[in-house]
Design a protein around this motif. Structure first.
Motif, short mmCIF file in Angstrom:
data_model
loop_
_atom_site.label_atom_id
_atom_site.label_comp_id
_atom_site.label_asym_id
_atom_site.label_seq_id
_atom_site.Cartn_x
_atom_site.Cartn_y
_atom_site.Cartn_z
N PRO A 5 0.86 -1.29 0.02
CA PRO A 5 -0.19 -0.04 -0.08
C PRO A 5 0.63 1.15 0.09
O PRO A 5 0.40 2.09 -0.65
CB PRO A 5 -0.81 -0.16 1.18
CG PRO A 5 -0.89 -1.57 1.60
CD PRO A 5 0.45 -2.18 1.18
N ILE A 6 2.01 1.18 0.62
CA ILE A 6 2.81 2.55 0.74
C ILE A 6 3.55 2.67 -0.44
O ILE A 6 3.52 3.73 -1.11
CB ILE A 6 3.87 2.49 1.77
CG1 ILE A 6 3.30 2.59 3.26
CG2 ILE A 6 4.84 3.43 1.86
CD1 ILE A 6 4.06 2.13 4.36
N LEU A 7 3.94 1.84 -1.42
CA LEU A 7 4.52 1.65 -2.55
C LEU A 7 3.54 2.39 -3.70
O LEU A 7 3.91 2.94 -4.59
CB LEU A 7 5.15 0.69 -2.99
CG LEU A 7 6.40 0.22 -2.19
CD1 LEU A 7 6.94 -1.10 -2.60
CD2 LEU A 7 7.46 0.86 -2.21
N LEU A 8 2.26 1.70 -3.51
CA LEU A 8 1.06 2.04 -4.18
C LEU A 8 0.86 3.58 -4.18
O LEU A 8 0.66 4.24 -5.30
CB LEU A 8 -0.22 1.07 -4.20
CG LEU A 8 -0.96 0.87 -5.09
CD1 LEU A 8 -0.56 0.60 -6.44
CD2 LEU A 8 -2.08 -0.06 -4.83
N GLN A 41 -9.15 2.83 -10.47
CA GLN A 41 -9.74 1.60 -10.03
C GLN A 41 -8.86 0.26 -10.56
O GLN A 41 -9.01 -0.82 -9.73
CB GLN A 41 -11.23 1.43 -10.78
CG GLN A 41 -11.97 2.47 -10.17
CD GLN A 41 -13.30 2.53 -10.83
OE1 GLN A 41 -13.67 1.59 -11.76
NE2 GLN A 41 -13.87 3.53 -10.68
N LEU A 42 -8.47 0.19 -11.80
CA LEU A 42 -7.72 -0.83 -12.20
C LEU A 42 -6.28 -1.29 -11.29
O LEU A 42 -5.95 -2.47 -10.81
CB LEU A 42 -7.44 -0.89 -13.62
CG LEU A 42 -8.60 -0.92 -14.76
CD1 LEU A 42 -8.05 -0.67 -16.04
CD2 LEU A 42 -9.34 -2.27 -14.58
N HIS A 51 -0.72 -1.61 -11.79
CA HIS A 51 0.28 -0.78 -11.13
C HIS A 51 1.61 -1.35 -11.36
O HIS A 51 2.66 -0.49 -10.83
CB HIS A 51 0.11 -1.39 -9.53
CG HIS A 51 0.23 -2.80 -9.36
ND1 HIS A 51 -0.77 -3.79 -9.37
CD2 HIS A 51 1.30 -3.24 -8.54
CE1 HIS A 51 -0.27 -4.83 -9.22
NE2 HIS A 51 0.91 -4.70 -8.51
N CYS A 52 2.09 -2.37 -12.23
CA CYS A 52 3.42 -2.67 -12.46
C CYS A 52 3.73 -1.89 -13.95
O CYS A 52 4.89 -2.01 -14.16
CB CYS A 52 3.70 -4.08 -12.74
SG CYS A 52 3.46 -5.07 -11.42
N MET A 53 2.96 -0.98 -14.38
CA MET A 53 3.02 -0.14 -15.68
C MET A 53 3.84 0.95 -15.35
O MET A 53 3.93 1.21 -14.05
CB MET A 53 1.73 -0.08 -16.36
CG MET A 53 1.03 -1.20 -16.69
SD MET A 53 2.05 -2.15 -18.03
CE MET A 53 0.78 -3.41 -18.28
N ASP A 55 5.07 4.90 -15.10
CA ASP A 55 4.46 5.98 -14.65
C ASP A 55 3.77 6.62 -15.96
O ASP A 55 2.76 7.14 -16.19
CB ASP A 55 5.24 6.95 -13.90
CG ASP A 55 5.56 6.30 -12.70
OD1 ASP A 55 5.17 5.32 -12.30
OD2 ASP A 55 6.62 7.12 -11.92
N GLU A 56 4.82 6.72 -17.08
CA GLU A 56 4.52 7.39 -18.34
C GLU A 56 3.49 6.63 -19.02
O GLU A 56 2.42 7.50 -19.64
CB GLU A 56 5.59 7.57 -19.17
CG GLU A 56 6.73 8.47 -18.77
CD GLU A 56 7.76 7.76 -17.73
OE1 GLU A 56 7.51 6.51 -17.20
OE2 GLU A 56 8.22 8.41 -16.67
N TYR A 57 3.28 5.43 -19.04
CA TYR A 57 2.15 4.54 -19.61
C TYR A 57 0.82 4.75 -18.91
O TYR A 57 -0.18 5.13 -19.55
CB TYR A 57 2.63 3.24 -19.60
CG TYR A 57 1.36 2.10 -19.87
CD1 TYR A 57 1.40 1.92 -21.33
CD2 TYR A 57 0.65 1.82 -18.96
CE1 TYR A 57 0.48 1.23 -21.90
CE2 TYR A 57 -0.48 0.94 -19.59
CZ TYR A 57 -0.68 0.56 -20.94
OH TYR A 57 -1.61 -0.05 -21.51
N LEU A 58 1.01 4.95 -17.64
CA LEU A 58 -0.21 5.06 -16.75
C LEU A 58 -0.62 6.58 -17.29
O LEU A 58 -2.07 6.84 -17.23
CB LEU A 58 -0.18 4.80 -15.23
CG LEU A 58 0.23 3.12 -15.14
CD1 LEU A 58 0.46 3.07 -13.55
CD2 LEU A 58 -1.32 2.58 -15.32
#
Length: 73
Positions: A5-8, A41-42, A51-53, A55-58
């Motif tokens: 959760p902290i990393l997320l 949500q995803l 969450h593994c993608m 930052d730029e992709y997201l």
């Protein structure tokens, strides 16, 4: 797979900052949009390991969702 959760939370903040920069909108507006987006949500639900993608992709996914929702309005 569930992310720490902290990393997320750190991931969310980086994605929001990147999205705000791409769209030239305030961090507050980017934050508001992000937490009501399908991308959030995803990521939150761990679907397809979003969450593994990168930052730029997201941020690009958010941009596309933002533009789609602006057209609908």
């Amino acid at each position: 797979m569930n992310a720490n959760p902290i990393l997320l939370q750190k991931k969310y903040s980086r994605v929001i900052e990147c999205f705000a920069g791409r769209m030239n909108i305030s961090l507050d507006d980017a934050l508001e949009f992000f937490y009501h987006s399908e991308v959030y949500q995803l990521m939150r639900d761990g679907v397809s390991d979003m969450h593994c993608m990168s930052d730029e992709y997201l941020a690009e996914e958010l941009k596309q969702e933002y533009e789609t929702k602006q057209v609908v309005k």
